[in-house]
Motif scaffolding. Structure first.
Motif, mmCIF file in Angstrom:
data_model
loop_
_atom_site.group_PDB
_atom_site.id
_atom_site.type_symbol
_atom_site.label_atom_id
_atom_site.label_comp_id
_atom_site.label_asym_id
_atom_site.label_seq_id
_atom_site.Cartn_x
_atom_site.Cartn_y
_atom_site.Cartn_z
ATOM 1 N N GLY A 85 48.772 -45.506 14.382
ATOM 2 C CA GLY A 85 48.319 -45.541 15.771
ATOM 3 C C GLY A 85 49.222 -44.754 16.708
ATOM 4 N N PRO A 86 50.539 -45.030 16.732
ATOM 5 C CA PRO A 86 51.399 -44.259 17.636
ATOM 6 C C PRO A 86 51.438 -42.769 17.325
ATOM 7 C CG PRO A 86 52.690 -45.809 16.297
ATOM 8 C CD PRO A 86 51.254 -46.170 16.149
ATOM 9 N N ALA A 112 43.931 -46.386 19.697
ATOM 10 C CA ALA A 112 43.731 -47.724 20.249
ATOM 11 C C ALA A 112 43.067 -48.645 19.237
ATOM 12 C CB ALA A 112 42.904 -47.653 21.531
ATOM 13 N N LEU A 113 42.128 -48.094 18.457
ATOM 14 C CA LEU A 113 41.475 -48.895 17.415
ATOM 15 C C LEU A 113 42.498 -49.345 16.365
ATOM 16 C CD1 LEU A 113 38.754 -49.972 16.378
ATOM 17 C CD2 LEU A 113 38.502 -47.828 15.101
ATOM 18 N N ALA A 114 43.386 -48.431 15.960
ATOM 19 C CA ALA A 114 44.443 -48.792 15.015
ATOM 20 C C ALA A 114 45.383 -49.830 15.626
ATOM 21 C CB ALA A 114 45.225 -47.537 14.612
ATOM 22 N N PHE A 115 45.639 -49.695 16.926
ATOM 23 C CA PHE A 115 46.525 -50.628 17.613
ATOM 24 C C PHE A 115 45.911 -52.030 17.672
ATOM 25 C CE2 PHE A 115 48.516 -52.161 21.698
ATOM 26 C CZ PHE A 115 49.806 -52.272 21.197
ATOM 27 N N ALA A 138 45.409 -54.793 23.942
ATOM 28 C CA ALA A 138 45.006 -53.728 23.027
ATOM 29 C C ALA A 138 43.512 -53.435 23.141
ATOM 30 C CB ALA A 138 45.364 -54.117 21.594
ATOM 31 N N LEU A 139 42.719 -54.489 23.280
ATOM 32 C CA LEU A 139 41.268 -54.305 23.430
ATOM 33 C C LEU A 139 40.943 -53.599 24.751
ATOM 34 C CD1 LEU A 139 40.085 -57.757 22.052
ATOM 35 C CD2 LEU A 139 39.608 -55.519 21.029
ATOM 36 N N ALA A 143 38.920 -50.155 25.129
ATOM 37 C CA ALA A 143 37.756 -49.993 26.011
ATOM 38 C C ALA A 143 37.948 -48.806 26.946
ATOM 39 C CB ALA A 143 37.541 -51.278 26.817
ATOM 40 N N GLY A 144 39.149 -48.695 27.541
ATOM 41 C CA GLY A 144 39.420 -47.577 28.436
ATOM 42 C C GLY A 144 39.338 -46.240 27.724
ATOM 43 N N ASN A 145 39.911 -46.147 26.521
ATOM 44 C CA ASN A 145 39.884 -44.890 25.776
ATOM 45 C C ASN A 145 38.485 -44.537 25.312
ATOM 46 O OD1 ASN A 145 42.605 -44.611 26.146
ATOM 47 N ND2 ASN A 145 43.187 -45.111 24.059
#
Length: 368
Positions: A85-86, A112-115, A138-139, A143-145
């Motif tokens: 993720g990072p 973000a999904l990996a996070f 994280a969710l 959602a924002g991304n």
């Protein structure tokens, strides 16, 4: 012909760490430069700077802060897959700077999904209120991304990105104060405020602003910083960072609500009282504790840490207060905001060298 040997996991980690740090630094530098450009400071006409100006919010919230938070969570999880993720969010920052906006947005959504997956593992390992809040944050980032990648609901994107950062900070403060005795109903009221924040992020800027202001009030009333501000050394410094940040959070909430009611001149205050006054104050306060755990760099705390903090608050007052009167004061304030971040980076470097001088190589080898 002799076959090549695969890299030992420790060797690959030593190679990966500088790459991750370089990606974080690029997003930070690009985000700061883009912010200065947007504030009206005359900078170079380089193409990457125009990209940085366009993607300033994405670089700061995702490429920089999102990557740093994801690294922190991956270190805590102690699994190499958690670093996927990072790496993706760091690469997204690089793509934004190079002008590959669609690729960057896709990478950010996957990061973000990996996070979210990492945080699901964290909640499974440690079911607790603060880990559940980290998962909600994280969710919100996801959602924002996702909205950003789809190119819709620009205001909701900003609210979701900030909700991710605010929920992460609230979760960390809840964890730090979980052993404190609180008044009956204090924790339940926090959950109501954060629920309002998430609902506002999705539906209403006015509710979002009100929730930010209520969260600031809750933190000022119940956070342990009210007590540790009377301590000494690092504990007092952290408390000063936190309490100052909570004041800016309250102002950001009021400004966000005012913007929703049609007072558009309050928009810069809403965004930067939250992004700089609150979030960067939290970053400055937690860095002396988090950096040794994440980057394995020990720091020698000293009074010099107060200098960038003071410059941040004073420059933000100039930017947001003077900006109502004169655009040049706003630009000067923005430039000094960047100066505060640079001074803080230099302070961290100086603190690392001071630790090594004081404790020598033996102290450095004792790092986990």
């Amino acid at each position: 012909m002799r076959p090549r040997r695969a890299l030992h996991p420790a060797a690959s980690a030593r190679l990966a760490r500088p790459l991750l740090l370089a990606l974080v630094a690029l997003s930070l530098l690009g985000g700061v430069a883009g912010g200065l450009l947007r504030a009206g400071l005359p900078l170079s006409d380089a193409l990457w700077l125009s990209h940085a100006g366009l993607e300033h919010a994405a670089l700061m919230s995702g490429g920089f802060l999102g990557t740093v938070i994801a690294i922190e969570r991956a270190v805590a999880l102690r699994h190499r897959a958690a670093f996927i993720g990072p790496f993706m969010s760091g690469l997204a920052g690089l793509c934004w700077l190079l002008g590959y906006g669609a690729a960057a947005a896709g990478l950010a959504a996957l990061a973000a999904l990996a996070f979210v997956a990492v945080n699901l593992v964290v909640v499974r390992r440690q079911p607790a209120a603060h880990t559940a809040l980290l998962l909600l944050g994280a969710l919100a980032w996801l959602a924002g991304n996702a909205l950003f990648a789809a190119g819709i609901a620009a205001d909701a994107v900003l609210r979701c990105w900030f909700a991710f950062l605010v929920l992460t900070i609230a979760a960390e403060r809840l964890e730090m104060t979980r052993l404190m005795r609180r008044r009956p109903g204090a924790e339940a009221s926090l959950y109501l405020v954060l629920a309002a924040l998430l609902l506002g992020a999705a539906l209403s800027a006015l509710l979002y602003g009100a929730a930010l202001a209520m969260l600031a009030l809750w933190l000022l009333l119940f956070d342990i910083a009210r007590r540790t501000v009377f301590a000494q050394g690092l504990s007092r410094y952290m408390a000063v960072c936190l309490l100052g940040g909570y004041v800016w959070l309250a102002l950001a909430g009021l400004a966000w609500a005012a913007t929703a009611l049609g007072f558009h001149t309050a928009r810069d205050t809403a965004l930067h009282a939250l992004g700089l006054g609150f979030i960067v104050s939290m970053m400055m306060g937690h860095a002396p504790v988090i950096l040794p755990a994440v980057a394995r760099i020990k720091l020698q705390f000293g009074p010099a840490f107060y200098l960038p903090l003071a410059l941040l608050h004073l420059s933000l007052l100039l930017r947001l207060g003077g900006g109502f009167v004169n655009d040049s004061l706003r630009a000067w304030g923005a430039g000094l905001n960047a100066g505060a971040l640079a001074l803080f980076a230099l302070t961290l470097i100086g603190a690392a060298f001071a630790w090594r001088r004081r404790h020598g190589a033996t102290g450095a080898r004792k790092l986990p």
